[in-house]
Scaffold this active site. Structure first.
Site, mmCIF file in Angstrom:
data_model
loop_
_atom_site.group_PDB
_atom_site.id
_atom_site.type_symbol
_atom_site.label_atom_id
_atom_site.label_comp_id
_atom_site.label_asym_id
_atom_site.label_seq_id
_atom_site.Cartn_x
_atom_site.Cartn_y
_atom_site.Cartn_z
ATOM 1 N N ASP A 9 -2.129 -13.719 -7.669
ATOM 2 C CA ASP A 9 -1.023 -12.753 -7.494
ATOM 3 C C ASP A 9 -0.584 -12.121 -8.812
ATOM 4 O O ASP A 9 -0.307 -10.921 -8.876
ATOM 5 C CB ASP A 9 0.220 -13.458 -6.924
ATOM 6 C CG ASP A 9 0.060 -13.840 -5.475
ATOM 7 O OD1 ASP A 9 -0.908 -13.387 -4.839
ATOM 8 O OD2 ASP A 9 0.907 -14.617 -4.982
ATOM 9 N N ARG A 18 2.823 -1.318 -14.328
ATOM 10 C CA ARG A 18 2.568 0.020 -14.892
ATOM 11 C C ARG A 18 1.766 0.918 -13.949
ATOM 12 O O ARG A 18 1.423 2.035 -14.312
ATOM 13 C CB ARG A 18 1.758 -0.114 -16.186
ATOM 14 C CG ARG A 18 2.504 -0.709 -17.334
ATOM 15 C CD ARG A 18 2.762 0.376 -18.377
ATOM 16 N NE ARG A 18 3.416 -0.185 -19.525
ATOM 17 C CZ ARG A 18 2.919 -0.123 -20.756
ATOM 18 N NH1 ARG A 18 1.778 0.493 -20.998
ATOM 19 N NH2 ARG A 18 3.582 -0.645 -21.752
ATOM 20 N N HIS A 43 -0.894 -13.702 -2.026
ATOM 21 C CA HIS A 43 0.294 -13.618 -1.175
ATOM 22 C C HIS A 43 0.657 -12.141 -1.028
ATOM 23 O O HIS A 43 1.082 -11.507 -1.992
ATOM 24 C CB HIS A 43 1.441 -14.393 -1.835
ATOM 25 C CG HIS A 43 2.686 -14.476 -1.014
ATOM 26 N ND1 HIS A 43 3.770 -15.226 -1.400
ATOM 27 C CD2 HIS A 43 3.033 -13.912 0.167
ATOM 28 C CE1 HIS A 43 4.722 -15.114 -0.484
ATOM 29 N NE2 HIS A 43 4.299 -14.313 0.469
ATOM 30 N N ARG A 45 3.152 -10.017 -0.234
ATOM 31 C CA ARG A 45 4.595 -10.129 0.002
ATOM 32 C C ARG A 45 5.122 -8.902 0.737
ATOM 33 O O ARG A 45 4.550 -7.812 0.648
ATOM 34 C CB ARG A 45 5.344 -10.301 -1.329
ATOM 35 C CG ARG A 45 5.096 -11.653 -1.992
ATOM 36 C CD ARG A 45 6.034 -11.857 -3.158
ATOM 37 N NE ARG A 45 7.359 -12.203 -2.698
ATOM 38 C CZ ARG A 45 7.852 -13.447 -2.639
ATOM 39 N NH1 ARG A 45 7.119 -14.461 -3.051
ATOM 40 N NH2 ARG A 45 9.054 -13.670 -2.204
ATOM 41 N N GLU A 70 -1.674 -15.924 1.897
ATOM 42 C CA GLU A 70 -0.316 -16.455 2.118
ATOM 43 C C GLU A 70 0.478 -15.346 2.777
ATOM 44 O O GLU A 70 0.480 -14.206 2.293
ATOM 45 C CB GLU A 70 0.322 -16.844 0.793
ATOM 46 C CG GLU A 70 -0.338 -18.055 0.156
ATOM 47 C CD GLU A 70 0.211 -18.385 -1.215
ATOM 48 O OE1 GLU A 70 -0.292 -19.328 -1.823
ATOM 49 O OE2 GLU A 70 1.136 -17.688 -1.682
ATOM 50 N N GLY A 191 4.177 -24.536 -8.464
ATOM 51 C CA GLY A 191 4.733 -25.042 -9.716
ATOM 52 C C GLY A 191 3.835 -26.019 -10.455
ATOM 53 O O GLY A 191 4.275 -26.649 -11.428
ATOM 54 N N GLY A 212 -1.394 -21.022 -9.238
ATOM 55 C CA GLY A 212 -1.477 -19.646 -9.716
ATOM 56 C C GLY A 212 -0.832 -19.394 -11.055
ATOM 57 O O GLY A 212 -1.504 -19.163 -12.061
ATOM 58 N N HIS A 213 0.495 -19.486 -11.095
ATOM 59 C CA HIS A 213 1.255 -19.024 -12.253
ATOM 60 C C HIS A 213 0.803 -19.666 -13.562
ATOM 61 O O HIS A 213 0.622 -18.976 -14.566
ATOM 62 C CB HIS A 213 2.751 -19.272 -12.007
ATOM 63 C CG HIS A 213 3.629 -18.619 -13.011
ATOM 64 N ND1 HIS A 213 4.123 -19.305 -14.092
ATOM 65 C CD2 HIS A 213 4.074 -17.349 -13.130
ATOM 66 C CE1 HIS A 213 4.859 -18.483 -14.821
ATOM 67 N NE2 HIS A 213 4.844 -17.293 -14.259
HETATM 68 N N1 PXP Z 1 1.045 -22.260 -2.558
HETATM 69 C C1 PXP Z 1 1.895 -21.409 -1.925
HETATM 70 C C2 PXP Z 1 2.037 -21.516 -0.451
HETATM 71 C C3 PXP Z 1 2.613 -20.434 -2.649
HETATM 72 O O1 PXP Z 1 3.470 -19.609 -2.006
HETATM 73 C C4 PXP Z 1 2.394 -20.320 -4.038
HETATM 74 C C5 PXP Z 1 3.087 -19.241 -4.799
HETATM 75 O O2 PXP Z 1 2.676 -17.999 -4.356
HETATM 76 C C6 PXP Z 1 1.487 -21.212 -4.643
HETATM 77 C C7 PXP Z 1 0.850 -22.179 -3.882
HETATM 78 C C8 PXP Z 1 1.182 -21.160 -6.100
HETATM 79 O O3 PXP Z 1 2.304 -21.476 -6.837
HETATM 80 P P1 PXP Z 1 2.281 -21.305 -8.440
HETATM 81 O O4 PXP Z 1 2.061 -19.849 -8.704
HETATM 82 O O5 PXP Z 1 3.599 -21.800 -8.865
HETATM 83 O O6 PXP Z 1 1.127 -22.124 -8.945
#
Ligand code: PXP
Length: 235
Positions: A9, A18, A43, A45, A70, A191, A212-213
């Site tokens: 994402d 941008r 995801h 959104r 997602e 997280g 992800g993050h």
């Molecule tokens: N799993 C789900 C269902 C999520 O909504 C997210 C965030 O989009 C993640 C995993 C990944 O989370 P993070 O980006 O904190 O690693």
């Protein structure tokens, strides 16, 4: 060995900042797969703040592993998921103003809607997961509603420290064992980073982690040197 689904994402977050054509999530997905990712997660959104429909369609065509979408229960998102036919769909709660997905899905509140949407997705051979808190009653109802998998929200575990974190880890462990016992595939995510993954990865029955993050964040440092060097040469 647990599988790793990489959530891309935030590659799109940077692009949408941008409205440039780069960085392209499709290219990111290719790199993730080359590095050993077992799946690509996005995801879509409701506010389209990062991933767009066009990204999902391109990813569906190009990725070699599997696509995990997602999705919230909003009508237009569900309609798109039915058209996209991703390998996996993970139903998540969504609030417009949240920075990221806060807490698990209220399966009790949405049981009616879920009992219609889960089989509709499964008809397309999409495996359906519910993103929930590590709570026994919620896991039980997820199974009753016909979900194939649950993804346990690890946000609380990720944010806690010391003994409180250990207690949350125990709660997750019990939830994983219970989910497995009643025939659900149990995934986990949210997280998770390069530190807190170590203890939770010891829970052997977790099928897949979706992260992800932290991965996208650290890729800046693991790639910044080369990016500066290349620009310096051009300047
Ligand atoms: N799993 C789900 C269902 C999520 O909504 C997210 C965030 O989009 C993640 C995993 C990944 O989370 P993070 O980006 O904190 O690693």
């Amino acid at each position: 060995m647990a599988l790793l689904g990489v959530n891309i994402d935030h590659v799109a977050t940077l692009r949408q900042n941008r409205f440039t054509p780069y960085p392209d999530p499709v290219k990111a997905a290719q790199i993730c797969e080359k590095a050993g990712a077992d799946g690509i997660t996005v995801h879509l959104r409701e506010d389209r703040r990062h991933i767009q429909e066009s990204d999902c369609l391109k990813l569906k065509k190009t990725i070699k592993t599997k696509l995990n979408l997602e999705m919230s229960l909003a009508d237009d998102i569900v309609a798109f998921a039915l058209k996209l036919k991703p390998n996996d769909a993970c139903i998540v709660p969504e609030k417009r103003r949240e920075l990221t997905t806060e807490g698990g899905l209220d399966v009790f509140k949405y049981r009616e809607k879920l009992s219609r949407i889960i089989p509709a997705l499964q008809k397309n051979k999409t495996r359906v997961s519910l993103f929930i808190e590590p709570d026994i009653k919620t896991i039980e109802l997820s199974k009753k509603l016909g979900a194939d998998c649950v993804e346990l929200h690890t946000g609380k575990y990720a944010n806690l420290k010391g003994i409180k974190q250990k207690r949350e880890l125990e709660r997750i462990k019990k939830a994983v064992q219970f989910g497995n016992k009643i025939g659900l595939i149990v995934n986990a995510g949210h997280g998770l980073n390069y530190d807190n993954i170590k203890a939770i990865a010891k829970i052997k029955q977790i099928h897949e982690f979706n992260i992800g993050h932290s991965i996208i964040s650290y890729s800046i440092f693991w790639g910044l040197f080369e990016a500066v060097r290349k620009m310096k040469n051009l300047v």
